[in-house]
Design a protein around this motif. Structure first.
Motif, short mmCIF file in Angstrom:
data_model
loop_
_atom_site.label_atom_id
_atom_site.label_comp_id
_atom_site.label_asym_id
_atom_site.label_seq_id
_atom_site.Cartn_x
_atom_site.Cartn_y
_atom_site.Cartn_z
N ILE A 187 0.84 -1.20 0.00
CA ILE A 187 0.00 0.00 0.00
C ILE A 187 0.88 1.25 0.00
CG2 ILE A 187 -1.63 1.35 1.39
CD1 ILE A 187 -2.88 -1.29 2.27
N ASN A 188 1.94 1.22 0.79
CA ASN A 188 2.81 2.37 0.87
C ASN A 188 3.66 2.53 -0.39
OD1 ASN A 188 4.04 4.59 1.96
ND2 ASN A 188 5.47 3.44 3.21
N ALA A 189 4.21 1.45 -0.90
CA ALA A 189 5.11 1.53 -2.06
C ALA A 189 4.36 1.90 -3.34
CB ALA A 189 5.83 0.20 -2.25
N ALA A 190 3.16 1.38 -3.51
CA ALA A 190 2.39 1.66 -4.72
C ALA A 190 1.58 2.94 -4.60
CB ALA A 190 1.46 0.49 -5.02
N GLU A 191 1.63 3.57 -3.43
CA GLU A 191 0.88 4.79 -3.16
C GLU A 191 -0.60 4.63 -3.53
OE1 GLU A 191 2.87 8.01 -5.04
OE2 GLU A 191 4.66 7.77 -3.82
N ILE A 192 -1.16 3.51 -3.08
CA ILE A 192 -2.56 3.22 -3.33
C ILE A 192 -3.41 4.10 -2.42
CG2 ILE A 192 -4.35 1.45 -3.22
CD1 ILE A 192 -2.15 -0.61 -3.75
N GLY A 193 -4.38 4.75 -2.99
CA GLY A 193 -5.27 5.60 -2.21
C GLY A 193 -6.36 4.76 -1.56
N THR A 194 -6.28 4.59 -0.25
CA THR A 194 -7.28 3.83 0.48
C THR A 194 -7.96 4.76 1.48
OG1 THR A 194 -5.68 3.15 2.16
CG2 THR A 194 -5.98 1.68 0.30
N ASN A 195 -9.06 4.30 2.04
CA ASN A 195 -9.71 5.12 3.06
C ASN A 195 -8.90 5.04 4.35
OD1 ASN A 195 -10.29 2.58 3.94
ND2 ASN A 195 -12.50 2.74 3.71
N ASP A 196 -9.32 5.78 5.36
CA ASP A 196 -8.55 5.87 6.59
C ASP A 196 -8.45 4.55 7.35
OD1 ASP A 196 -8.02 8.52 6.16
OD2 ASP A 196 -9.79 9.21 7.27
N THR A 197 -9.38 3.66 7.13
CA THR A 197 -9.37 2.39 7.86
C THR A 197 -8.26 1.48 7.38
OG1 THR A 197 -11.76 2.56 8.11
CG2 THR A 197 -10.78 0.42 8.55
N PHE A 198 -8.03 1.44 6.08
CA PHE A 198 -7.03 0.52 5.52
C PHE A 198 -5.78 1.24 5.05
CE2 PHE A 198 -11.02 -1.84 4.91
CZ PHE A 198 -10.70 -2.96 5.66
N SER A 199 -5.38 2.29 5.74
CA SER A 199 -4.14 2.97 5.39
C SER A 199 -2.96 2.08 5.80
CB SER A 199 -4.05 4.33 6.08
OG SER A 199 -3.94 4.16 7.47
N SER A 200 -1.80 2.35 5.23
CA SER A 200 -0.65 1.49 5.50
C SER A 200 -0.25 1.54 6.97
CB SER A 200 0.53 1.89 4.62
OG SER A 200 0.97 3.20 4.92
N GLY A 201 -0.42 2.68 7.61
CA GLY A 201 -0.09 2.77 9.04
C GLY A 201 -0.98 1.91 9.91
N ASN A 202 -2.27 1.88 9.60
CA ASN A 202 -3.20 1.06 10.39
C ASN A 202 -2.95 -0.43 10.17
OD1 ASN A 202 -4.42 3.25 11.51
ND2 ASN A 202 -6.13 3.28 10.09
N VAL A 203 -2.66 -0.82 8.93
CA VAL A 203 -2.37 -2.24 8.65
C VAL A 203 -1.08 -2.64 9.35
CG1 VAL A 203 -1.86 -3.90 6.83
CG2 VAL A 203 -3.64 -2.20 6.49
N MET A 204 -0.09 -1.74 9.38
CA MET A 204 1.16 -2.03 10.06
C MET A 204 0.94 -2.17 11.57
SD MET A 204 4.75 0.03 10.04
CE MET A 204 4.03 1.45 10.80
N LEU A 205 0.07 -1.34 12.14
CA LEU A 205 -0.22 -1.46 13.57
C LEU A 205 -0.94 -2.77 13.89
CD1 LEU A 205 -1.23 2.19 14.48
CD2 LEU A 205 0.83 0.95 15.14
#
Length: 57
Positions: free
Chosen positions: A16-34
């Motif tokens: 998600i972070n490398a491809a700069e995929i635009g996701t909503n706030d629930t599935f952002s790369s930071g939340n998935v990492m947490l």
């Protein structure tokens, strides 16, 4: 088992972070990492490990 799930979540967060995929706030790369860090902490604490019952000899 939880360690493997944590590794998969880390990989998804990386994608998600490398491809700069635009996701909503629930599935952002930071939340998935947490979520991955939470599962990794549970695995290290021994929650996801298999328990073998003691056999009587």
């Amino acid at each position: 088992m939880l360690g493997i799930v944590a590794a998969v979540l880390f990989f998804v967060a990386f994608l998600i972070n490398a491809a700069e995929i635009g996701t909503n706030d629930t599935f952002s790369s930071g939340n998935v990492m947490l979520l991955g860090l939470t599962l990794l902490a549970l695995h290290v604490a021994g929650i996801g490990t298999s328990w073998h019952s003691r056999r009587r000899r």
